[in-house]
Scaffold this active site. Structure first.
Site, short mmCIF file in Angstrom:
data_model
loop_
_atom_site.label_atom_id
_atom_site.label_comp_id
_atom_site.label_asym_id
_atom_site.label_seq_id
_atom_site.Cartn_x
_atom_site.Cartn_y
_atom_site.Cartn_z
N CYS A 2 8.81 -3.60 -19.12
CA CYS A 2 8.36 -2.45 -19.92
C CYS A 2 7.49 -2.91 -21.09
O CYS A 2 7.55 -4.04 -21.53
CB CYS A 2 9.57 -1.74 -20.50
SG CYS A 2 10.73 -1.21 -19.27
N ARG A 27 1.99 -6.04 -17.69
CA ARG A 27 3.43 -6.35 -17.71
C ARG A 27 4.16 -5.74 -16.53
O ARG A 27 5.34 -5.99 -16.32
CB ARG A 27 4.04 -5.85 -19.03
CG ARG A 27 3.47 -6.51 -20.27
CD ARG A 27 3.86 -5.77 -21.55
NE ARG A 27 5.26 -5.83 -21.81
CZ ARG A 27 5.88 -6.85 -22.42
NH1 ARG A 27 5.16 -7.86 -22.83
NH2 ARG A 27 7.16 -6.85 -22.64
N TRP A 76 9.18 -0.28 -16.42
CA TRP A 76 9.42 -0.98 -15.14
C TRP A 76 10.87 -0.67 -14.83
O TRP A 76 11.77 -1.18 -15.49
CB TRP A 76 9.17 -2.46 -15.34
CG TRP A 76 9.09 -3.27 -14.10
CD1 TRP A 76 8.29 -3.04 -13.02
CD2 TRP A 76 9.82 -4.46 -13.80
NE1 TRP A 76 8.48 -4.01 -12.07
CE2 TRP A 76 9.41 -4.89 -12.51
CE3 TRP A 76 10.76 -5.20 -14.47
CZ2 TRP A 76 9.92 -6.02 -11.91
CZ3 TRP A 76 11.27 -6.34 -13.87
CH2 TRP A 76 10.86 -6.73 -12.60
N ASN A 102 12.42 -1.28 -24.47
CA ASN A 102 12.21 -2.33 -23.47
C ASN A 102 13.45 -3.21 -23.50
O ASN A 102 13.81 -3.75 -24.54
CB ASN A 102 10.96 -3.16 -23.81
CG ASN A 102 10.82 -4.35 -22.86
OD1 ASN A 102 11.37 -4.33 -21.75
ND2 ASN A 102 10.15 -5.39 -23.28
N GLY A 103 14.13 -3.31 -22.35
CA GLY A 103 15.33 -4.15 -22.28
C GLY A 103 16.41 -3.42 -21.49
O GLY A 103 16.13 -2.50 -20.75
N GLU A 483 3.85 -24.75 -5.16
CA GLU A 483 3.06 -23.87 -6.04
C GLU A 483 1.94 -23.18 -5.27
O GLU A 483 1.70 -21.99 -5.43
CB GLU A 483 2.50 -24.68 -7.22
CG GLU A 483 1.58 -23.93 -8.14
CD GLU A 483 2.18 -22.66 -8.76
OE1 GLU A 483 3.40 -22.49 -8.69
OE2 GLU A 483 1.41 -21.84 -9.28
N LYS A 487 1.54 -19.08 -4.95
CA LYS A 487 0.31 -18.36 -5.29
C LYS A 487 -0.11 -17.44 -4.16
O LYS A 487 -0.43 -16.28 -4.36
CB LYS A 487 -0.83 -19.36 -5.58
CG LYS A 487 -0.79 -20.03 -6.91
CD LYS A 487 -1.03 -19.15 -8.09
CE LYS A 487 0.12 -18.59 -8.84
NZ LYS A 487 1.24 -19.27 -9.33
N GLU A 490 2.54 -14.44 -3.45
CA GLU A 490 2.76 -13.41 -4.47
C GLU A 490 1.55 -12.50 -4.68
O GLU A 490 1.71 -11.39 -5.18
CB GLU A 490 3.19 -14.04 -5.79
CG GLU A 490 2.12 -14.80 -6.53
CD GLU A 490 2.60 -15.25 -7.90
OE1 GLU A 490 3.35 -14.51 -8.56
OE2 GLU A 490 2.23 -16.36 -8.31
N HIS A 506 12.31 -32.49 10.48
CA HIS A 506 13.70 -32.00 10.35
C HIS A 506 13.78 -30.49 10.50
O HIS A 506 14.71 -29.87 10.02
CB HIS A 506 14.25 -32.44 8.98
CG HIS A 506 14.19 -33.92 8.79
ND1 HIS A 506 15.05 -34.80 9.41
CD2 HIS A 506 13.30 -34.69 8.11
CE1 HIS A 506 14.73 -36.04 9.09
NE2 HIS A 506 13.66 -36.02 8.30
N LYS A 605 4.62 -9.51 -15.09
CA LYS A 605 4.13 -10.76 -15.67
C LYS A 605 5.26 -11.52 -16.35
O LYS A 605 5.32 -12.73 -16.29
CB LYS A 605 3.03 -10.46 -16.70
CG LYS A 605 2.46 -11.71 -17.38
CD LYS A 605 1.83 -12.64 -16.36
CE LYS A 605 1.39 -13.95 -16.97
NZ LYS A 605 0.98 -14.93 -15.93
C1 AGP Z 1 4.01 -17.26 -11.26
O1 AGP Z 1 2.76 -17.05 -10.61
C2 AGP Z 1 4.90 -16.06 -11.19
N1 AGP Z 1 4.25 -14.93 -11.72
C3 AGP Z 1 6.29 -16.30 -11.75
O2 AGP Z 1 6.93 -17.17 -10.83
C4 AGP Z 1 6.42 -16.93 -13.16
O3 AGP Z 1 5.96 -18.27 -13.11
C5 AGP Z 1 7.90 -16.95 -13.55
O4 AGP Z 1 8.33 -15.62 -13.65
C6 AGP Z 1 8.17 -17.67 -14.88
O5 AGP Z 1 7.52 -16.99 -15.92
P1 AGP Z 1 7.45 -17.70 -17.36
O6 AGP Z 1 6.62 -18.95 -17.19
O7 AGP Z 1 6.80 -16.70 -18.26
O8 AGP Z 1 8.85 -18.03 -17.78
#
Ligand code: AGP
Length: 610
Positions: A2, A27, A76, A102-103, A483, A487, A490, A506, A605
């Protein structure tokens, strides 16, 4: 997660609130709303859907114009589906108090039962709605006192914005765990969850700390603790320009942020390597005696930050000989972790607001660990619970998929490994000089790879219809494989899995056929030949291979024409530079598949709730 905004001042509040919500869209949210005080009444409009839906709905509500006080919210959903009723703001029975939040209020159901018994009527399924009713219950002609009484009842996390028709000259903000900032203007003041929401109007920012309340009038800001005791606060001046929080001409924030990586790494190197090779880590706050006594290191993080931590393990163990455990924060916090006063915890987080990482760090602190955070947001919650902080200073990262924050985290981890090794007299002279010399090549190499983006886009075009991807890497590039897969999955929603290439026999090799795309990370390295064997096995089973390798290894083209070359660089630093082509590959595949690259479905985010 949020986002909240609030305005009090001489201008029309509505456009400022809506603009602030637009700046917080990254966000992640599924409904939005605003309430303003006008003609002695609180007027409210809220809708499920996007800000643009709210704006078009508001157009038919002209009576919201020319208010001088208001709050806004992008939600959210956590408690209750994303509906108009569950959207914020929320009102009390009389409609004289309006709240955005927010929370998560963890004890809301008990409070709700108590308030219903006292005759309060609820409309939504949300946890938040207990707040305006609590303020209504405690209001005795003093809004600040009523809010203090109300929030003292709450368990959980919150950043709040509150207005009341009874005190039209006040905007109240309260913070516990969820981020909240104050923007200071001329005859106007702002509250918001994050800086981009106010950056257009002011660069003067106050960070509200946990357990603090702010009372804003149009020309004054006072901050209190939750016992009502006044607090003096520092005013920061934000260096970010509005532009830096915008797209700067790129089609997406993600592409802009990918392109910022050479500059970010250059800034990290130039600000922390003085002269020839003197490493200075301002903010580390670790005495040499403490460094010498570190018995073990635990790296805590989530998602991409976790992958950075995995690279950090190779570096720190190699140069400092200190054992490193890299743990998912969401796992660590529910285990019985082995932590003592000689444990150094390195918490990595771009936002500094990830709930799991914050909880894990609090757990480690309680068990006596020293906390060093690597973070991109000045003054964030993680920073406030750390003993030392190494800022990545990568600038705002708006795209949900983390790119420049990742390579910035890696840059800091290289320097941290060298710094600790140096302090332990394990790194000096020729070796240190050559490592620093090699490290300083990274920004230029990233620039060169960006020059191949059209070639990478063409490779993306040839592979965007594959139903699934496998990413393979070894040693320091096993995390690179993880990683790269994250990418892709997601932002394109294509199933993608990162694997240690040595694990193929394996199990994963059973997956290989002509419908499977396999990205093989095979730079020049001491295990290059091992990667070539993996590539042979995959080609023998008709797997479609994309290779990332080092210039000068053109022989690798006997397996595939799809080779992305990186300039020659010591294999140790290859994770930083190989991340970039994998980011571009994921970006172009997602764009060509018509995906919402900056705000992928279901993602936020900053994951500020569990
Ligand atoms: C990364 O592309 C993702 N959006 C997600 O995994 C992110 O890295 C993770 O939520 C950690 O966020 P932070 O670095 O703000 O703690």
């Amino acid at each position: 997660m949020c986002g909240i905004v609030g305005y009090i001042g001489k201008k029309d509040a509505l456009p400022i609130l809506l603009d602030g919500l637009r700046q917080l869209e990254y966000r992640g949210y599924d409904s939005a709303g605003i309430s303003v005080l006008k003609d002695d009444k609180i007027k409210i409009v809220k809708r499920s859907g996007k800000i643009k839906d709210l704006v078009s709905f508001i157009k038919s509500h002209k009576d919201l114009d020319n208010s001088k006080l208001g709050i806004g919210h992008s939600r959210w959903a956590t408690h209750g589906a994303p509906t108009n009723i569950n959207a914020h703001p929320h009102l009390d029975c009389s409609g004289n108090f309006s709240v955005v939040h927010n929370g998560i209020i963890e004890n809301f159901s008990d409070i709700k039962k108590e308030l219903i018994k006292e005759g309060h009527k609820f409309k939504s399924e949300t946890d938040t709605e207990v707040l305006p009713h609590l303020v209504e219950k405690y209001y005795k002609r003093d809004l600040k006192e009523a809010v203090l009484k109300a929030v003292r009842r709450l368990k959980g996390s919150f950043a709040l914005g509150i207005i009341s028709k009874y005190e039209p000259d006040k905007l109240i903000g309260v913070r516990r765990e969820s981020p909240l900032i104050i923007g200071l203007g001329k005859d106007e003041n702002f509250i918001a969850s994050d800086i981009p929401a106010v950056l257009r109007y002011t660069k003067k920012i106050i960070y509200v700390d946990d357990g603090e309340m702010a009372v804003l009038t149009k020309d004054k800001v006072r901050v209190f603790d939750l016992n009502g005791k006044g607090r003096k606060k520092k005013v920061d001046t934000i260096k970010w320009t509005v532009a830096s929080a915008q797209k700067a001409g790129f089609p997406h924030f993600m592409l802009k942020e990918i392109h910022e990586q050479p500059k970010v790494l250059k800034q990290i190197i130039s600000s922390r390597i003085k002269g020839h090779s003197k490493i200075t880590l301002e903010g580390i706050n670790l005495k040499d005696s403490q460094i010498k006594n570190i018995s073990n290191i635990i790296i805590l993080a989530c998602g991409t930050a976790y992958h950075a931590g995995l690279v950090g393990k190779y570096l720190i163990e190699k140069f400092t000989h200190i054992p490193v455990l890299v743990d998912l924060a969401s796992e660590f916090r529910y285990r019985e972790p082995i932590v003592n006063k000689n444990t150094l915890v390195i918490a990595i987080s771009q936002s500094g607001e990830t709930a799991d990482t914050l909880a894990a760090v609090r757990e480690a602190r309680e068990r006596g660990a020293v906390i060093l955070s690597i973070c991109n947001v000045v003054g964030s919650s993680l920073v406030r619970i750390s003993d030392g902080v190494l800022y990545t200073y990568a600038g705002p990262e708006i795209g949900v998929a983390s790119t420049k924050a990742y390579t910035a985290q890696l840059g800091i981890l290289y320097l941290l490994a060298f710094y600790i090794a140096e302090r332990k007299s394990l790194l000096k002279g020729q070796l240190k000089e050559s490592l620093i010399r090699e490290f300083k090549k990274v920004p230029e190499i990233l620039n060169k790879i960006l020059g191949h983006k059209n070639y990478i886009s063409r490779i993306a075009s040839k592979h965007l219809h594959f139903g699934s991807f496998l990413y393979l890497g070894r040693n320091v590039n096993f995390p690179t494989a993880l990683e790269g897969a994250l990418k892709l999955k997601e932002i394109s929603y294509i199933p993608a899995e990162g694997y240690a290439a040595g694990e193929m026999k394996h199990g994963p090799i059973a997956l290989i056929d002509e419908y499977r795309a396999v990205v093989c990370i095979a730079p020049e390295s001491h295990i290059y030949e091992k990667m070539v064997s993996n590539i042979q096995e995959i080609c023998a089973r008709k797997g479609k291979v994309i290779i990332v390798s080092t210039e000068g290894h053109e022989g690798i083209e006997r397996f595939t024409k799809e080779v992305i070359y990186i300039p020659k660089l010591d294999e140790l630093f290859s994770p930083i530079v190989i991340a970039l082509p994998l980011q571009l590959l994921a970006y172009y595949i997602a764009v060509k598949r018509g995906c919402n690259v900056d705000q992928p479905r279901n993602l936020a985010k900053s994951v500020t709730v569990e």
